[in-house]
Design a protein around this motif. Sequence first.
Motif, PDB file in Angstrom:
ATOM      1  N   GLU A  50      -6.163  15.476  -9.890  1.00  0.00           N
ATOM      2  CA  GLU A  50      -5.795  16.873 -10.089  1.00  0.00           C
ATOM      3  C   GLU A  50      -5.676  17.545  -8.722  1.00  0.00           C
ATOM      4  O   GLU A  50      -6.604  17.524  -7.921  1.00  0.00           O
ATOM      5  N   VAL A  51      -4.538  18.154  -8.452  1.00  0.00           N
ATOM      6  CA  VAL A  51      -4.216  18.586  -7.092  1.00  0.00           C
ATOM      7  C   VAL A  51      -5.083  19.749  -6.631  1.00  0.00           C
ATOM      8  O   VAL A  51      -5.446  19.826  -5.449  1.00  0.00           O
ATOM      9  N   HIS A  52      -5.412  20.691  -7.516  1.00  0.00           N
ATOM     10  CA  HIS A  52      -6.266  21.802  -7.108  1.00  0.00           C
ATOM     11  C   HIS A  52      -7.667  21.291  -6.762  1.00  0.00           C
ATOM     12  O   HIS A  52      -8.292  21.739  -5.794  1.00  0.00           O
ATOM     13  N   GLU A  53      -8.136  20.358  -7.562  1.00  0.00           N
ATOM     14  CA  GLU A  53      -9.443  19.765  -7.292  1.00  0.00           C
ATOM     15  C   GLU A  53      -9.442  19.046  -5.944  1.00  0.00           C
ATOM     16  O   GLU A  53     -10.427  19.111  -5.194  1.00  0.00           O
ATOM     17  N   MET A  54      -8.348  18.371  -5.631  1.00  0.00           N
ATOM     18  CA  MET A  54      -8.267  17.674  -4.350  1.00  0.00           C
ATOM     19  C   MET A  54      -8.315  18.654  -3.186  1.00  0.00           C
ATOM     20  O   MET A  54      -8.859  18.353  -2.125  1.00  0.00           O
ATOM     21  N   PHE A  55      -7.754  19.852  -3.370  1.00  0.00           N
ATOM     22  CA  PHE A  55      -7.809  20.885  -2.338  1.00  0.00           C
ATOM     23  C   PHE A  55      -9.145  21.631  -2.337  1.00  0.00           C
ATOM     24  O   PHE A  55      -9.401  22.430  -1.437  1.00  0.00           O
ATOM     25  N   GLY A  56      -9.966  21.421  -3.360  1.00  0.00           N
ATOM     26  CA  GLY A  56     -11.258  22.095  -3.429  1.00  0.00           C
ATOM     27  C   GLY A  56     -11.175  23.530  -3.895  1.00  0.00           C
ATOM     28  O   GLY A  56     -11.999  24.358  -3.497  1.00  0.00           O
ATOM     29  N   VAL A  57     -10.175  23.839  -4.760  1.00  0.00           N
ATOM     30  CA  VAL A  57     -10.016  25.199  -5.276  1.00  0.00           C
ATOM     31  C   VAL A  57      -9.956  25.153  -6.799  1.00  0.00           C
ATOM     32  O   VAL A  57      -9.819  24.092  -7.411  1.00  0.00           O
ATOM     33  N   SER A  58     -10.016  26.338  -7.431  1.00  0.00           N
ATOM     34  CA  SER A  58      -9.892  26.426  -8.875  1.00  0.00           C
ATOM     35  C   SER A  58      -8.449  26.189  -9.290  1.00  0.00           C
ATOM     36  O   SER A  58      -7.519  26.342  -8.489  1.00  0.00           O
ATOM     37  N   GLU A  74      -5.383  28.788   1.982  1.00  0.00           N
ATOM     38  CA  GLU A  74      -4.817  27.872   2.971  1.00  0.00           C
ATOM     39  C   GLU A  74      -5.810  26.728   3.146  1.00  0.00           C
ATOM     40  O   GLU A  74      -6.991  26.951   3.384  1.00  0.00           O
ATOM     41  N   ARG A  75      -5.331  25.504   3.027  1.00  0.00           N
ATOM     42  CA  ARG A  75      -6.187  24.335   3.113  1.00  0.00           C
ATOM     43  C   ARG A  75      -5.501  23.237   3.925  1.00  0.00           C
ATOM     44  O   ARG A  75      -4.275  23.135   3.942  1.00  0.00           O
ATOM     45  N   PRO A  76      -6.304  22.382   4.593  1.00  0.00           N
ATOM     46  CA  PRO A  76      -5.700  21.222   5.252  1.00  0.00           C
ATOM     47  C   PRO A  76      -5.066  20.295   4.215  1.00  0.00           C
ATOM     48  O   PRO A  76      -5.475  20.277   3.046  1.00  0.00           O
ATOM     49  N   ALA A  77      -4.078  19.542   4.630  1.00  0.00           N
ATOM     50  CA  ALA A  77      -3.495  18.531   3.761  1.00  0.00           C
ATOM     51  C   ALA A  77      -4.578  17.535   3.340  1.00  0.00           C
ATOM     52  O   ALA A  77      -5.606  17.391   4.015  1.00  0.00           O
ATOM     53  N   VAL A  78      -4.355  16.881   2.216  1.00  0.00           N
ATOM     54  CA  VAL A  78      -5.306  15.897   1.690  1.00  0.00           C
ATOM     55  C   VAL A  78      -4.573  14.578   1.502  1.00  0.00           C
ATOM     56  O   VAL A  78      -3.471  14.538   0.938  1.00  0.00           O
ATOM     57  N   GLN A  79      -5.176  13.495   1.984  1.00  0.00           N
ATOM     58  CA  GLN A  79      -4.556  12.175   1.878  1.00  0.00           C
ATOM     59  C   GLN A  79      -5.385  11.243   1.010  1.00  0.00           C
ATOM     60  O   GLN A  79      -6.608  11.335   0.961  1.00  0.00           O
ATOM     61  N   TRP A  80      -4.682  10.323   0.350  1.00  0.00           N
ATOM     62  CA  TRP A  80      -5.360   9.185  -0.256  1.00  0.00           C
ATOM     63  C   TRP A  80      -4.381   8.025  -0.349  1.00  0.00           C
ATOM     64  O   TRP A  80      -3.172   8.192  -0.320  1.00  0.00           O
ATOM     65  N   ARG A  81      -4.940   6.833  -0.450  1.00  0.00           N
ATOM     66  CA  ARG A  81      -4.142   5.622  -0.588  1.00  0.00           C
ATOM     67  C   ARG A  81      -4.066   5.196  -2.050  1.00  0.00           C
ATOM     68  O   ARG A  81      -4.975   5.478  -2.835  1.00  0.00           O
ATOM     69  N   PHE A  82      -2.983   4.499  -2.396  1.00  0.00           N
ATOM     70  CA  PHE A  82      -2.821   4.009  -3.755  1.00  0.00           C
ATOM     71  C   PHE A  82      -2.059   2.694  -3.733  1.00  0.00           C
ATOM     72  O   PHE A  82      -1.453   2.331  -2.722  1.00  0.00           O
ATOM     73  N   THR A  83      -2.099   1.987  -4.840  1.00  0.00           N
ATOM     74  CA  THR A  83      -1.349   0.743  -4.970  1.00  0.00           C
ATOM     75  C   THR A  83      -0.030   1.042  -5.659  1.00  0.00           C
ATOM     76  O   THR A  83      -0.017   1.441  -6.828  1.00  0.00           O
ATOM     77  N   PRO A  84       1.101   0.894  -4.968  1.00  0.00           N
ATOM     78  CA  PRO A  84       2.388   1.275  -5.551  1.00  0.00           C
ATOM     79  C   PRO A  84       2.860   0.295  -6.625  1.00  0.00           C
ATOM     80  O   PRO A  84       2.553  -0.897  -6.583  1.00  0.00           O
ATOM     81  N   PHE A 117       0.848  -1.191   0.000  1.00  0.00           N
ATOM     82  CA  PHE A 117       0.000   0.000   0.000  1.00  0.00           C
ATOM     83  C   PHE A 117       0.877   1.232   0.000  1.00  0.00           C
ATOM     84  O   PHE A 117       2.051   1.195   0.377  1.00  0.00           O
ATOM     85  N   GLY A 118       0.316   2.318  -0.437  1.00  0.00           N
ATOM     86  CA  GLY A 118       1.003   3.594  -0.403  1.00  0.00           C
ATOM     87  C   GLY A 118       0.073   4.675   0.094  1.00  0.00           C
ATOM     88  O   GLY A 118      -1.155   4.565  -0.036  1.00  0.00           O
ATOM     89  N   VAL A 119       0.634   5.725   0.704  1.00  0.00           N
ATOM     90  CA  VAL A 119      -0.145   6.857   1.207  1.00  0.00           C
ATOM     91  C   VAL A 119       0.452   8.134   0.650  1.00  0.00           C
ATOM     92  O   VAL A 119       1.653   8.393   0.815  1.00  0.00           O
ATOM     93  N   ILE A 120      -0.361   8.921  -0.014  1.00  0.00           N
ATOM     94  CA  ILE A 120       0.050  10.240  -0.508  1.00  0.00           C
ATOM     95  C   ILE A 120      -0.613  11.302   0.355  1.00  0.00           C
ATOM     96  O   ILE A 120      -1.820  11.251   0.596  1.00  0.00           O
ATOM     97  N   THR A 121       0.190  12.239   0.840  1.00  0.00           N
ATOM     98  CA  THR A 121      -0.338  13.372   1.613  1.00  0.00           C
ATOM     99  C   THR A 121      -0.003  14.644   0.846  1.00  0.00           C
ATOM    100  O   THR A 121       1.154  15.063   0.790  1.00  0.00           O
ATOM    101  N   LEU A 122      -1.006  15.228   0.243  1.00  0.00           N
ATOM    102  CA  LEU A 122      -0.840  16.444  -0.560  1.00  0.00           C
ATOM    103  C   LEU A 122      -0.707  17.638   0.372  1.00  0.00           C
ATOM    104  O   LEU A 122      -1.593  17.917   1.180  1.00  0.00           O
ATOM    105  N   ARG A 123       0.415  18.380   0.244  1.00  0.00           N
ATOM    106  CA  ARG A 123       0.716  19.467   1.166  1.00  0.00           C
ATOM    107  C   ARG A 123       0.485  20.851   0.571  1.00  0.00           C
ATOM    108  O   ARG A 123      -0.002  21.754   1.251  1.00  0.00           O
ATOM    109  N   ALA A 124       0.883  21.064  -0.678  1.00  0.00           N
ATOM    110  CA  ALA A 124       0.819  22.413  -1.256  1.00  0.00           C
ATOM    111  C   ALA A 124       0.712  22.310  -2.774  1.00  0.00           C
ATOM    112  O   ALA A 124       1.098  21.306  -3.380  1.00  0.00           O
TER     113      ALA A 124
END
Length: 403
Positions: free
Chosen positions: A306-314, A326-336, A286-293
């Motif tokens: 799409e990273v902007h979509e994941m943050f909920g912005v244009s 400013e947004r909280p980090a966003v996480q999701w799991r993936f299969t490496p 398993f893998g975990v991605i934590t989108l920061r910025a």
Amino acid sequence: MKKLKLFAACGAATLGLTFTSCNNDDYKFDPNYEAELKKSQFDVAFTQRYGEVGANQNWGFDNIPCIETQETRASFPNSNEWENIYKLNVPKAITQFEADYVYNYFKNIESNVRSIDLHYTDFFVQHVWKGTEAYKDGYNQDVIGGDQMDYIILDEDHGYNFNSTTNLTNDGSMYVMDGSTKKFGYHNSRDSKNHYEYLCLAIDVPGIGVGYYVGFDFYANGEEKNMQVECDGIYTDWIVKIVPGQYGNAKRIMCEDLGTTDDFDFNDVVFDVYINYNEYWHGNDFGVITLRAAGGTIPLYVDGKEVHEMFGVSTGTMVNTGAGAERPAVQWRFTPKSANPNDVEIKVVKDAVTYTLSAPTGKVPYKIAVPVTVDWTEERQQIEEKYPAFKEWVKDANKPFWK
């Protein structure tokens, strides 16, 4: 032959020109050529600024060591597993000052404040406050709301060994793997139901910083009068803190989207990636991605998202780089695909051209991998301004710029 002449003419053009200037009726748009042109422009600008790349420089992309585990979806209240097995960066325990500050914040907020959304899969839950406020049931008898909350609900899952009525072990903390923060709730012993009366807020606690806290409002609606308690709209009967998990041996990936050739801040997307990959047995990969910025303003995809979509912005909105939202980090799991974070696909789309960000050994990178403790730059802050040793690292991989 005519098409070949067009390619030659454009190839001899100055780097500031794009291939679209060569359009005519005899030319069919070649996105591969356009993508390579963008990369070559960036390569020249990077080399002019930082010099030739060291032959053995792999930009920090090494395999992440595999950790043998029996399962990936569970609550882990045992703190020995956090650091010793999963190499987690464990958050500091909640101080009395933090608890009091957060309680008073919830106690005094306006009634129209809206709850924020959190998107974590691997995270800590920390006990902050146990409410002592009394309610009246249908018989006009006192009910302490905090005493009736048996355990926490994370989306639809029971958070085992975590409730508001005990002192709790491990400084009142629990770690959740492969869980969800889509919604929060509690199980109510008064009516034996799950309730979702909660408010999630970002609170900037002096001396501690911004954290994400969930406050619950007690409510019971059973059939009997002693099971009927109206909520009061104050979310202080139980308060917890949610902290995204940060695996200590993860990698922080910082990227340039090649949108310009005069900006080397490496913050167009910043994300942490943790990979648990067994080369010989794939039953628990398993893998975990934590989108920061996201400092870029063009469409950019990490693992197909799409990273902007994941943050909920244009798309044109920068996130967490000091120049936009400013947004909280966003996480999701993936299969490496492997143990190397270099295999996490990062694609950019600009002017109908799609290209992949790579980091070839001994060549100019479009992404770099560093420890998760390394901070990214502010918007339009060149990376060598924040880290003066960056130029030396380009030449010599044995001289990390962050140390």
